[in-house]
Design an enzyme around this catalytic site. Structure first.
Site, PDB file in Angstrom:
ATOM      1  N   ALA A 173      -1.672 -10.758  -4.140  1.00 38.96           N
ATOM      2  CA  ALA A 173      -2.089 -10.682  -5.547  1.00 38.96           C
ATOM      3  C   ALA A 173      -2.811 -11.968  -5.957  1.00 38.96           C
ATOM      4  CB  ALA A 173      -0.877 -10.431  -6.443  1.00 38.96           C
ATOM      5  N   ASP A 174      -2.285 -13.097  -5.504  1.00 38.00           N
ATOM      6  CA  ASP A 174      -2.966 -14.376  -5.788  1.00 38.00           C
ATOM      7  C   ASP A 174      -4.363 -14.393  -5.181  1.00 38.00           C
ATOM      8  OD1 ASP A 174      -0.850 -15.560  -7.057  1.00 38.00           O
ATOM      9  OD2 ASP A 174      -0.093 -16.561  -5.283  1.00 38.00           O
TER      10      ASP A 174
END
Ligand SMILES: CC(C)(COP(=O)(O)OP(=O)(O)OC[C@H]1O[C@@H](n2cnc3c(N)ncnc32)[C@H](O)[C@@H]1OP(=O)(O)O)[C@@H](O)C(=O)NCCC(=O)NCCSC(=O)C(=O)O
Length: 403
Positions: A173-174
């Site tokens: 997600a980062d």
């Protein structure tokens, strides 16, 4: 003939203030730095949290920090000190981009809200990466990678394979949001080239990961009202998985009619070529459990290397299931030059994946490794017009700090 310059990036001359920390924001600004932008990492006195995550030779120089902050310079500026505002404003007036990952309320308290920044410098691209959009009930909630993997459905999707939710073991997600952020910032810079106008860029992780996940998984809900369930068909069935070989695992994806015909040949079951259950893509989708059952039964008979050689020969998509430890010696990665080994002034030889794509005229690359905390405080402030004595005074007042 003049040799080509060692480093040329299309973003040369673009000044970026990077007030972000941990992984998402720093990775986005590192992507700009790899393409030649002059990225100044503006850190609170305690430094980026990531400096202490992962193995390290020296305090504050961890593997995670070193991997997300190459090609940057570091300036320590304590934005909680009132006297820091003047320094911040000078930096903002002389920069092209500002990126931060501070939550919205806290950002306003230290003077880095987009409205204020754009008033100071209307040409600025003011980028804010965050967990959740400010428009909605989750606005301002804290977010780390796991939180967004959970919220965006990614963790639950994995229960197809494991029976219970799991995080994908990568900061997906980062890193995905960082890619979108870099894309958004470069797009805003492109607009500025044409119009002279800066703008606010907001990149929320939850919205980004949901958009990313749903490209294929919206599936039957692409049509409203829905005509089938969510989740890409072959993933939903759970049969899409690495196949066991005599000595390991292999990824195998015959897909087109021609590939399947060749596949039945290679696995020694030519009679299946005539089987109407497998004759067309639609028939294979209908019978995919049987089809993949055939795959599974077949692959145990030979070693991974034998299968890979045979499938490669027949041009059927297949790869061994590799470990991370195998990747530094992978012949393809060695030949394409992904790995970049370089001498860090204090941390010894460091290895990174370099820029994984190529631009023939402006390739970018790695020209300096990650800085120690406050390594460039003097250099940067002098470039922005501060006299040496003024910098000394700021250091004494605890507004800025040197390495
Ligand atoms: C990561 C966070 C949960 C951390 O939460 P918090 O520690 O509560 O931080 P906040 O952002 O709310 O506030 C940061 C505080 O630092 C202060 N701050 C920031 N910069 C400075 C400087 N230069 N000087 C002094 N103080 C500073 C700011 O004023 C706030 O103080 P106060 O006013 O006193 O509060 C949040 O920042 C967040 O959700 N960020 C957006 C998404 C993100 O980037 N997540 C991490 C991805 S990496 C990851 O997921 C992973 O590694 O795994």
């Amino acid at each position: 003939m003049t040799p080509p310059p060692l480093f040329r990036g299309a973003l040369e001359g673009v000044k970026v203030l990077d007030l972000s920390s941990v992984v998402l924001g720093p990775l986005a600004s590192q992507m700009l730095a790899d393409m030649g932008a002059d990225v100044i990492k503006v850190e609170a006195p305690q430094g980026d949290l990531a400096r202490s995550v992962g193995p390290a030779r020296h305090k504050g120089m961890s593997s995670l920090y070193l991997s997300c902050n190459r090609n940057k310079r570091s300036l320590v500026l304590d934005l909680k000190q009132p006297a820091a505002r003047e320094v911040l404003d000078t930096l903002v007036r002389g920069s092209d981009v500002l990126v931060h990952s501070v939550r919205t309320d806290a950002a306003a308290r230290i003077g880095i809200d987009a409205a204020r920044l754009l008033e100071l410098n209307p040409r600025l691209v003011s980028a804010h990466v965050k967990g959740f959009s400010d428009e909605g009930p989750y606005a301002g909630l804290p977010a780390f990678d796991d939180i967004i993997q959970a919220a965006s459905g990614l963790a639950q999707l994995q229960s197809i394979y494991t029976g219970e939710p799991r995080y994908m073991p990568a900061l997906v997600a980062d890193k995905t949001t960082a890619l979108y952020a870099a894309y958004a910032i470069v797009t805003a810079l492109f607009h500025r080239e044409r119009s002279g106008q800066g703008q606010a860029v907001d990149v929320p992780m939850f919205e980004t990961m949901t958009a990313f996940n749903m490209v294929e998984h919206l599936w039957g809900h692409t049509f409203q009202p829905p005509i089938d369930d969510m989740v890409y068909g072959s993933i939903r069935s759970g049969v899409r998985k690495p196949f066991r070989t005599a000595d390991g695992y292999i990824a195998l994806v015959p897909y087109t009619d021609a590939q399947w015909l060749r596949f039945f040949e290679v696995m020694g079951r030519p009679e299946l070529r005539e089987d109407e259950r497998f004759a067309t893509l639609a028939a294979r989708v209908r019978n995919h459990t049987v089809v993949f059952g055939e795959l599974e039964r077949a692959t145990g008979a030979r070693t991974t290397a034998e299968w890979v050689a045979a499938f490669r020969q027949a041009d059927i998509p297949a790869m061994p299931i590799q470990t991370l430890q195998q990747l530094p010696d992978d012949p393809q990665l060695k030949a394409s030059g992904l790995w970049h080994d370089a001498e860090h002034p204090t941390e010894g030889t460091l290895r990174f994946p370099g820029v994984p794509f190529t631009l023939s005229a402006t390739p970018g690359g790695v020209q300096r490794l990650a800085p120690s905390l406050g390594e460039h405080t003097d250099e940067v402030l002098e470039e922005f017009g501060f006299e040496r004595a003024a910098v000394d005074a700021l250091v004494t007042a605890g507004v800025v700090a040197r390495a």
